[in-house]
Write a protein that holds these residues in place. Sequence first.
Motif, PDB file in Angstrom:
ATOM      1  N   GLU A  95      -0.526 -17.650   6.300  1.00  0.00           N
ATOM      2  CA  GLU A  95      -0.619 -18.540   4.670  1.00  0.00           C
ATOM      3  C   GLU A  95      -2.151 -16.944   4.124  1.00  0.00           C
ATOM      4  OE1 GLU A  95      -1.740 -19.997   7.583  1.00  0.00           O
ATOM      5  OE2 GLU A  95      -0.364 -21.177   7.396  1.00  0.00           O
ATOM      6  N   PHE A  96      -2.729 -16.046   5.000  1.00  0.00           N
ATOM      7  CA  PHE A  96      -3.723 -15.497   4.575  1.00  0.00           C
ATOM      8  C   PHE A  96      -2.842 -14.275   4.381  1.00  0.00           C
ATOM      9  CE2 PHE A  96      -5.323 -11.800   5.421  1.00  0.00           C
ATOM     10  CZ  PHE A  96      -6.621 -11.763   4.402  1.00  0.00           C
ATOM     11  N   LYS A  97      -1.291 -14.130   5.248  1.00  0.00           N
ATOM     12  CA  LYS A  97      -1.042 -12.484   5.455  1.00  0.00           C
ATOM     13  C   LYS A  97      -0.105 -12.752   4.093  1.00  0.00           C
ATOM     14  CE  LYS A  97      -0.747 -11.552   9.511  1.00  0.00           C
ATOM     15  NZ  LYS A  97      -1.003 -11.949  11.468  1.00  0.00           N
ATOM     16  N   ALA A  98      -0.087 -13.818   4.048  1.00  0.00           N
ATOM     17  CA  ALA A  98       1.220 -14.497   2.994  1.00  0.00           C
ATOM     18  C   ALA A  98       1.074 -14.200   1.658  1.00  0.00           C
ATOM     19  CB  ALA A  98       1.987 -16.069   2.602  1.00  0.00           C
ATOM     20  N   LEU A  99      -0.889 -14.471   1.129  1.00  0.00           N
ATOM     21  CA  LEU A  99      -0.918 -13.982  -0.019  1.00  0.00           C
ATOM     22  C   LEU A  99      -2.262 -13.032  -0.716  1.00  0.00           C
ATOM     23  CD1 LEU A  99      -4.396 -16.860   0.396  1.00  0.00           C
ATOM     24  CD2 LEU A  99      -2.812 -16.852  -1.636  1.00  0.00           C
ATOM     25  N   LEU A 100      -2.031 -12.465   0.762  1.00  0.00           N
ATOM     26  CA  LEU A 100      -2.017 -10.791   0.504  1.00  0.00           C
ATOM     27  C   LEU A 100      -0.737  -9.439   0.291  1.00  0.00           C
ATOM     28  CD1 LEU A 100      -4.391  -8.593   1.174  1.00  0.00           C
ATOM     29  CD2 LEU A 100      -3.865  -8.999   3.282  1.00  0.00           C
ATOM     30  N   CYS A 101       0.073 -10.486   0.946  1.00  0.00           N
ATOM     31  CA  CYS A 101       1.222  -9.326   0.734  1.00  0.00           C
ATOM     32  C   CYS A 101       2.167 -10.628  -0.672  1.00  0.00           C
ATOM     33  CB  CYS A 101       2.964 -10.249   1.389  1.00  0.00           C
ATOM     34  SG  CYS A 101       4.222  -9.780   1.720  1.00  0.00           S
ATOM     35  N   ASP A 102       1.718 -11.506  -1.503  1.00  0.00           N
ATOM     36  CA  ASP A 102       1.912 -11.922  -2.525  1.00  0.00           C
ATOM     37  C   ASP A 102       1.121 -10.385  -3.557  1.00  0.00           C
ATOM     38  OD1 ASP A 102       3.876 -13.544  -2.720  1.00  0.00           O
ATOM     39  OD2 ASP A 102       2.021 -15.585  -3.701  1.00  0.00           O
ATOM     40  N   GLU A 103      -0.115 -10.478  -2.878  1.00  0.00           N
ATOM     41  CA  GLU A 103      -1.105  -9.474  -4.197  1.00  0.00           C
ATOM     42  C   GLU A 103      -0.487  -8.162  -4.245  1.00  0.00           C
ATOM     43  OE1 GLU A 103      -5.376 -10.106  -3.775  1.00  0.00           O
ATOM     44  OE2 GLU A 103      -5.815  -8.394  -4.287  1.00  0.00           O
ATOM     45  N   ILE A 104      -0.181  -8.188  -3.133  1.00  0.00           N
ATOM     46  CA  ILE A 104       0.681  -7.034  -2.596  1.00  0.00           C
ATOM     47  C   ILE A 104       1.396  -6.733  -3.296  1.00  0.00           C
ATOM     48  CG2 ILE A 104       1.541  -4.946  -1.328  1.00  0.00           C
ATOM     49  CD1 ILE A 104      -1.239  -5.727   0.644  1.00  0.00           C
ATOM     50  N   PHE A 105       2.168  -7.247  -3.985  1.00  0.00           N
ATOM     51  CA  PHE A 105       3.451  -7.473  -4.172  1.00  0.00           C
ATOM     52  C   PHE A 105       3.017  -7.204  -5.666  1.00  0.00           C
ATOM     53  CE2 PHE A 105       7.289  -9.036  -6.727  1.00  0.00           C
ATOM     54  CZ  PHE A 105       7.732  -8.303  -6.482  1.00  0.00           C
ATOM     55  N   GLY A 106       2.250  -7.801  -6.157  1.00  0.00           N
ATOM     56  CA  GLY A 106       1.727  -7.423  -7.712  1.00  0.00           C
ATOM     57  C   GLY A 106       1.019  -6.665  -8.119  1.00  0.00           C
ATOM     58  N   THR A 107      -0.231  -6.301  -7.021  1.00  0.00           N
ATOM     59  CA  THR A 107      -0.818  -5.042  -8.076  1.00  0.00           C
ATOM     60  C   THR A 107      -0.866  -3.500  -7.234  1.00  0.00           C
ATOM     61  OG1 THR A 107      -1.807  -5.120  -5.373  1.00  0.00           O
ATOM     62  CG2 THR A 107      -2.657  -6.606  -7.531  1.00  0.00           C
ATOM     63  N   VAL A 108       0.338  -2.968  -5.961  1.00  0.00           N
ATOM     64  CA  VAL A 108       0.580  -2.402  -5.300  1.00  0.00           C
ATOM     65  C   VAL A 108       2.111  -1.552  -5.533  1.00  0.00           C
ATOM     66  CG1 VAL A 108       0.237  -0.655  -3.472  1.00  0.00           C
ATOM     67  CG2 VAL A 108      -1.418  -2.512  -3.733  1.00  0.00           C
ATOM     68  N   TRP A 109       3.329  -2.533  -5.665  1.00  0.00           N
ATOM     69  CA  TRP A 109       4.406  -2.588  -5.635  1.00  0.00           C
ATOM     70  C   TRP A 109       4.680  -2.096  -6.372  1.00  0.00           C
ATOM     71  CZ3 TRP A 109       4.913  -2.177  -0.262  1.00  0.00           C
ATOM     72  CH2 TRP A 109       6.555  -2.219   0.548  1.00  0.00           C
ATOM     73  N   PRO A 110       4.340  -2.176  -7.943  1.00  0.00           N
ATOM     74  CA  PRO A 110       5.322  -1.800  -8.933  1.00  0.00           C
ATOM     75  C   PRO A 110       4.532   0.160  -8.419  1.00  0.00           C
ATOM     76  CG  PRO A 110       3.601  -3.122  -9.688  1.00  0.00           C
ATOM     77  CD  PRO A 110       3.024  -3.134  -8.336  1.00  0.00           C
ATOM     78  N   HIS A 111       3.738   0.761  -7.618  1.00  0.00           N
ATOM     79  CA  HIS A 111       3.492   1.878  -7.851  1.00  0.00           C
ATOM     80  C   HIS A 111       4.163   2.858  -6.521  1.00  0.00           C
ATOM     81  CE1 HIS A 111      -0.074   2.095 -10.105  1.00  0.00           C
ATOM     82  NE2 HIS A 111      -0.396   1.239  -9.592  1.00  0.00           N
ATOM     83  N   VAL A 112       4.947   2.081  -5.780  1.00  0.00           N
ATOM     84  CA  VAL A 112       6.084   1.805  -4.328  1.00  0.00           C
ATOM     85  C   VAL A 112       6.767   2.416  -5.553  1.00  0.00           C
ATOM     86  CG1 VAL A 112       7.203   0.987  -2.317  1.00  0.00           C
ATOM     87  CG2 VAL A 112       4.512   0.792  -2.837  1.00  0.00           C
ATOM     88  N   GLU A 113       7.607   1.089  -5.938  1.00  0.00           N
ATOM     89  CA  GLU A 113       8.704   1.179  -7.093  1.00  0.00           C
ATOM     90  C   GLU A 113       8.545   2.438  -7.602  1.00  0.00           C
ATOM     91  OE1 GLU A 113       8.335  -2.660  -8.794  1.00  0.00           O
ATOM     92  OE2 GLU A 113       9.414  -3.673  -7.304  1.00  0.00           O
ATOM     93  N   ASP A 114       8.196   2.998  -8.168  1.00  0.00           N
ATOM     94  CA  ASP A 114       7.854   3.721  -9.372  1.00  0.00           C
ATOM     95  C   ASP A 114       7.757   5.627  -8.442  1.00  0.00           C
ATOM     96  OD1 ASP A 114       5.367   4.818  -9.243  1.00  0.00           O
ATOM     97  OD2 ASP A 114       5.170   3.812 -11.039  1.00  0.00           O
ATOM     98  N   GLY A 115       7.577   5.008  -7.479  1.00  0.00           N
ATOM     99  CA  GLY A 115       7.170   6.423  -6.412  1.00  0.00           C
ATOM    100  C   GLY A 115       6.370   7.162  -6.440  1.00  0.00           C
ATOM    101  N   SER A 116       5.350   6.463  -6.884  1.00  0.00           N
ATOM    102  CA  SER A 116       4.113   7.072  -6.684  1.00  0.00           C
ATOM    103  C   SER A 116       2.780   6.681  -6.088  1.00  0.00           C
ATOM    104  CB  SER A 116       2.848   6.769  -7.973  1.00  0.00           C
ATOM    105  OG  SER A 116       2.554   5.319  -8.231  1.00  0.00           O
ATOM    106  N   LEU A 117       3.543   5.843  -5.292  1.00  0.00           N
ATOM    107  CA  LEU A 117       2.670   6.004  -3.512  1.00  0.00           C
ATOM    108  C   LEU A 117       4.001   6.008  -2.315  1.00  0.00           C
ATOM    109  CD1 LEU A 117       0.589   4.980  -1.720  1.00  0.00           C
ATOM    110  CD2 LEU A 117       1.043   2.518  -2.150  1.00  0.00           C
ATOM    111  N   ARG A 118       3.827   6.413  -1.447  1.00  0.00           N
ATOM    112  CA  ARG A 118       4.653   7.123  -0.478  1.00  0.00           C
ATOM    113  C   ARG A 118       3.945   7.227   0.984  1.00  0.00           C
ATOM    114  NH1 ARG A 118       7.851   4.838  -2.800  1.00  0.00           N
ATOM    115  NH2 ARG A 118       9.821   5.379  -3.375  1.00  0.00           N
ATOM    116  N   PRO A 119       4.508   6.817   2.057  1.00  0.00           N
ATOM    117  CA  PRO A 119       3.447   6.753   2.901  1.00  0.00           C
ATOM    118  C   PRO A 119       3.295   8.519   3.698  1.00  0.00           C
ATOM    119  CG  PRO A 119       5.519   5.179   4.124  1.00  0.00           C
ATOM    120  CD  PRO A 119       4.928   5.974   2.191  1.00  0.00           C
ATOM    121  N   GLU A 120       2.250   8.794   4.139  1.00  0.00           N
ATOM    122  CA  GLU A 120       2.193   9.820   4.325  1.00  0.00           C
ATOM    123  C   GLU A 120       3.293  10.192   6.259  1.00  0.00           C
ATOM    124  OE1 GLU A 120       1.427  12.568   2.746  1.00  0.00           O
ATOM    125  OE2 GLU A 120       1.925  14.496   3.843  1.00  0.00           O
ATOM    126  N   MET A 121       3.869  11.006   6.146  1.00  0.00           N
ATOM    127  CA  MET A 121       4.893  10.650   7.527  1.00  0.00           C
ATOM    128  C   MET A 121       4.635  12.154   8.419  1.00  0.00           C
ATOM    129  SD  MET A 121       6.507   8.117   6.693  1.00  0.00           S
ATOM    130  CE  MET A 121       7.685   7.766   7.699  1.00  0.00           C
TER     131      MET A 121
END
Lengths: 336, 336
Positions: free
Chosen positions: B278-304
């Motif tokens: 349940e905790f991980k699901a809440l965290l995933c939800d929050e990340i989807f709302g706050t961080v994922w837009p930056h992943v979708e627009d390409g401004s956040l990528r992991p350093e490979m």
Amino acid sequence: MRTGIPATMQAIGFDEPGGPDVLRAESLAVPQPAEGEVLIRVAYAGVNRPDVIQRMGRYPAPPGASPIPGLEIAGAVVAQGEGVTPDSIGQHVCALVTGGGYAEYCIAKIAHCLPVPEGMSLAEAAALPETLFTVWHNVFERGWACEGETLLVHGGTSGIGTMAIKLGKLFGLTVIVTCGSDEKCAAAVTIGADHAINYKSADFVEEVKRITEGKGAQLVLDMVSGDYVPRNLACLAEDGRHVTIAVLGGMKAELNMAQIMARRLTLTGSTLRARPDEFKALLCDEIFGTVWPHVEDGSLRPEMDRVFPLREAGAAHAHMEAGSHIGKIVLETGNG
Amino acid sequence: MRTGIPATMQAIGFDEPGGPDVLRAESLAVPQPAEGEVLIRVAYAGVNRPDVIQRMGRYPAPPGASPIPGLEIAGAVVAQGEGVTPDSIGQHVCALVTGGGYAEYCIAKIAHCLPVPEGMSLAEAAALPETLFTVWHNVFERGWACEGETLLVHGGTSGIGTMAIKLGKLFGLTVIVTCGSDEKCAAAVTIGADHAINYKSADFVEEVKRITEGKGAQLVLDMVSGDYVPRNLACLAEDGRHVTIAVLGGMKAELNMAQIMARRLTLTGSTLRARPDEFKALLCDEIFGTVWPHVEDGSLRPEMDRVFPLREAGAAHAHMEAGSHIGKIVLETGNG
């Protein structure tokens, strides 16, 4: 020249740090209130552990504070500086002060004063601010205590301990305290503690585990520190908080950081005296809104131990250091 | 029988804890998704420090988790259990998992999956969940980082370190990192760190003081622990927070509780794997709302850093343990 206010007053100071007998009366000029300040004719001044530590030379007054001990007072406002509205002259207030409480007159910020309600003695009022501000901030703000949680407090019959019991019970906590004798344990339970552990005859870690059915407490309000810290952490439930407000048992603590991480414990702490005026004003406002209704309706009163005359401040300190007190010790100026 | 899904799969496990060479391929039954779960055909699996520690026998899989290492994956959903709506079959997702990532197929809770946006490779997607969830929770939730504050992170070129740099910069922090060589310091600055300190040639406490003009950092994200803890605390500003997410340098730390109290420092920490679904699901939800837009627009990528074939998981671990990597190491199944 202010009507009815003398030029000088009796106050209690010390020349060199030392035992209770270094405290001696002196005659000082009555201070003048600056902007936002009031002059209080002190009826009673609370005695607190930090005063004792200051007298020992181990807790110097912060910059700008009076070198005279005393962190809380109650009495009548007799003069006020600019910007104090509405007119507060003649009101009975208690106040948190940065020093100077052991005196016939003392300056306070008006924003750090609370009105003494009908039916409450000035002796009781003087015994409230330091422990109330300290316990409220550290248990409910810094420590995030929530209704239904369990609080462990050491020194259950001290000024802080008795306030923690009373505030904890008012706000829905289960309160476990430790004390150094069966008599003190009985007193703590009479004051309201749900459980009192004699730390001399039982292992408080085991007792907290037993009382909480293995779950642990959500919060420890710690004034011992030193080698109590790992034992306190062993008392905490997962996600538990440990808030240090004094280090009477020593400063050094060896911690297991893996335990802090795996059990998501939080350690923090604070001191009140050195905080900025603005912080204390906000805290005072919050206490006025949340706790003061319980003072006004009589459901919160400090646990009172003994009243000493101001000139016997040394005896009051010796009494606190002897450790047999239960609740608050206050000094009486004779101006009540 | 599920169409197109084989009965067995290749996975990487170990019989006894030990060095990288204990990792070996095995053939296992492809698992079946239960309610709320999906079966993912793994294209890539991220390699994380906890996998290495698990392989050494010092971080056993939590109850109910797969004994196969691997905490993050990316691939296509190929089957789903009851209660998964809308239909997710065929979608490309990355997921945080409690284990089992080093395999051709892996079960994930649908509530722990995030959609892989257009333009992002599955290798990159597999490199996100573990460090993103860990850094987000510990820096911004547990550590209360706010825009304008300064974050100190050790291991600036590690998976966690590079994610902390990128997230910190996206959300308005000044990021100071420490690294073990001038080359790594240069890499960390290229990735986005405001300051990189070579801890082998400079005292990081002195450097943080210098960089912050004596104020200190508001937050330390600590993965070293041990004797770094008092040094980390010396880097903190008043009211600073210290969040422990690993104890690579040892568990025991000697603290000065008077400093914690007087400077109002806070120490806490957490681990991700053992938290409830349940905790991980809440965290995933929050990340989807706050961080994922930056992943979708390409401004956040992991350093490979590097991609290893799944069957060379041992070599991937050896590469991580050698410590020369910069950013994330992932395993490729060949199912991409």
